[in-house]
Enzyme design. Structure first.
Site, PDB file in Angstrom:
ATOM      1  CB  CYS A  85      -3.130   6.712  -5.907  1.00  0.00           C
ATOM      2  SG  CYS A  85      -2.940   5.459  -4.619  1.00  0.00           S
ATOM      3  N   GLY A 122      -8.399  -1.095   3.164  1.00  0.00           N
ATOM      4  CA  GLY A 122      -9.748  -0.608   2.971  1.00  0.00           C
ATOM      5  C   GLY A 122     -10.371  -0.200   4.301  1.00  0.00           C
ATOM      6  CB  CYS A 216       7.319   0.113  -1.442  1.00  0.00           C
ATOM      7  SG  CYS A 216       7.665  -1.597  -1.938  1.00  0.00           S
ATOM      8  CB  CYS A 217       5.469   5.423  -2.512  1.00  0.00           C
ATOM      9  SG  CYS A 217       3.763   4.825  -2.424  1.00  0.00           S
TER      10      CYS A 217
END
Length: 397
Positions: A85, A122, A216-217
């Site tokens: 990020c 992932g 939460c984004c």
């Protein structure tokens, strides 16, 4: 680690509106658009750019070239950057470093992301995850919930640890989302511009620990870019010299991340503290000089602990800082005037450069309804688990 730093101008910025997954153009189109906007803002022809640093997290190798080639085919080095990020600010860190070293005079930092709906995952299942050591530290501390998104477990665990340590109300975290939506309502480039009440935020579904859905984004698609150059280059080409990067530091994890039995440290608190201290020392300023901040609010819990990590308020006082309104307009320091990751959106590779876009706009006085009056410095904090933290100080000159 910070070194002697020469001022580098941010001569141009560009950003496209952020969107929900499925509603965006392809990554290379978004990237080229943002790059062209930054070049146009700077008044620089692409032929004068000497290096490109291009960040993204989800994409095949040389996706950076695919985006930059939509701007021009000049044969310059294109360096692809992937740092979770903190990718966008890592690209900016490298571009600034290249200019500050004197090796080149002008560079572009570009970040983009074309994301899919749902929690982050992932890309590979046939090899060890780079997050394995972090996951082990988390599991030893709080266990692992197979039904909850892993990122929410990391940051929700940090929020739970903070609440337990200082006895704050879970509603305090929700108030951060209230602020984020209020700020994003003024930002035409943000993905979520509808305001929410504290009740709506706290009654939304629980994701993990104290975190509800609206804390939460969201996965987001978008792109942003910046043109950085030397003072000599700016003078030669009559470019905007209003804003410089006065100091910048990048840190990675130390032993305390894994040895402290504290989820706040597992998610990068000590990286933040170290990077911020290096930047303040290099620039000769302190947190009391900062009136506007763009910080990494991937979850409300991370915004709360980052107030303290950046020194905006002493350890253990974040709740009072929030309840007193010191984190918004009319308070001591406006945090995330853009709406932040929570409401502006979080296209991973673009986030650090979107933060740059907002702070440069603020210092130029071009932030319209979001304008923070009287700001001479803007502080940027961009964090990636795995891990890396980049703190950047912009100065109006």
């Amino acid at each position: 680690m910070s070194f002697s730093q020469k001022p580098v101008h941010v001569a141009g910025i560009g950003m496209i509106p952020f969107t929900k997954p499925g509603a965006s153009e392809p990554y290379h189109v978004m990237g080229a658009r943002a790059a062209k906007l930054a070049l146009e803002d700077a008044g620089v022809d692409y032929s004068l750019v000497q290096q490109a640093f291009v960040g993204y997290v989800y994409g095949d190798s040389t996706s950076g070239q695919a985006a930059i080639y939509g701007v021009g085919l000049t044969g310059i080095p294109v360096i692809n950057v992937n740092n979770n990020c903190s990718t966008g600010s890592t690209a900016l860190f490298l571009a600034r470093q290249a200019v500050a070293s004197g090796m080149i005079d002008c560079a572009i930092a570009l970040g983009f992301e074309q994301m899919t709906p749902g929690a982050l995952k992932g890309a590979y299942t046939d090899r060890p995850s780079p997050m394995e050591r972090f996951a082990q530290a988390m599991d030893a501390h709080q266990g692992t919930d197979p039904n909850a998104p892993r990122a929410a477990q990391f940051f929700g665990g940090a929020g739970a640890d903070y609440i337990k340590k200082y006895g704050i109300s879970p509603d305090t975290l929700g108030r951060i989302s209230v602020k984020a939506r209020q700020h994003a309502a003024r930002n035409p480039l943000a993905v979520f511009r509808q305001e929410l009440t504290l009740e709506e935020i706290m009654s939304s579904p629980t994701v993990y620990g104290p975190l509800t859905r609206y804390q939460c984004c969201p996965p987001t698609c978008g792109a942003a870019a910046a043109i950085v150059c030397s003072p000599e280059f700016a003078r030669k080409h009559n470019l905007n010299t209003d804003v410089v990067i006065a100091a910048q530091a990048m840190t990675t994890d130390t032993a305390s991340t894994f040895d402290s039995d504290d989820m706040c440290k597992v998610v990068g608190y000590d990286m933040t503290v170290s990077a911020a201290e290096q930047v303040y020392e290099a620039a000769g300023v302190g947190p009391e000089d900062i009136k506007v901040v763009e910080l990494h609010d991937c979850f409300t819990a991370n915004e709360l602990i980052t107030y303290e990590g950046l020194g905006l308020t002493p350890e253990g006082t974040a709740e009072k800082f929030i309840l007193d309104g010191d984190n918004t307009y009319g308070g001591r320091v406006v945090t995330n005037p853009s709406g932040g990751l929570l409401s502006k959106g979080h296209p991973l590779g673009a986030t650090g450069l979107a933060q740059c876009y907002e702070l440069v706009s603020q210092l130029r006085g071009n932030a319209d309804k979001r304008q923070v009056e009287g700001a001479r410095f803007g502080l940027q904090h961009n964090l990636g688990l795995g891990g890396a933290c980049v703190v950047t100080l912009y100065q109006k000159v």
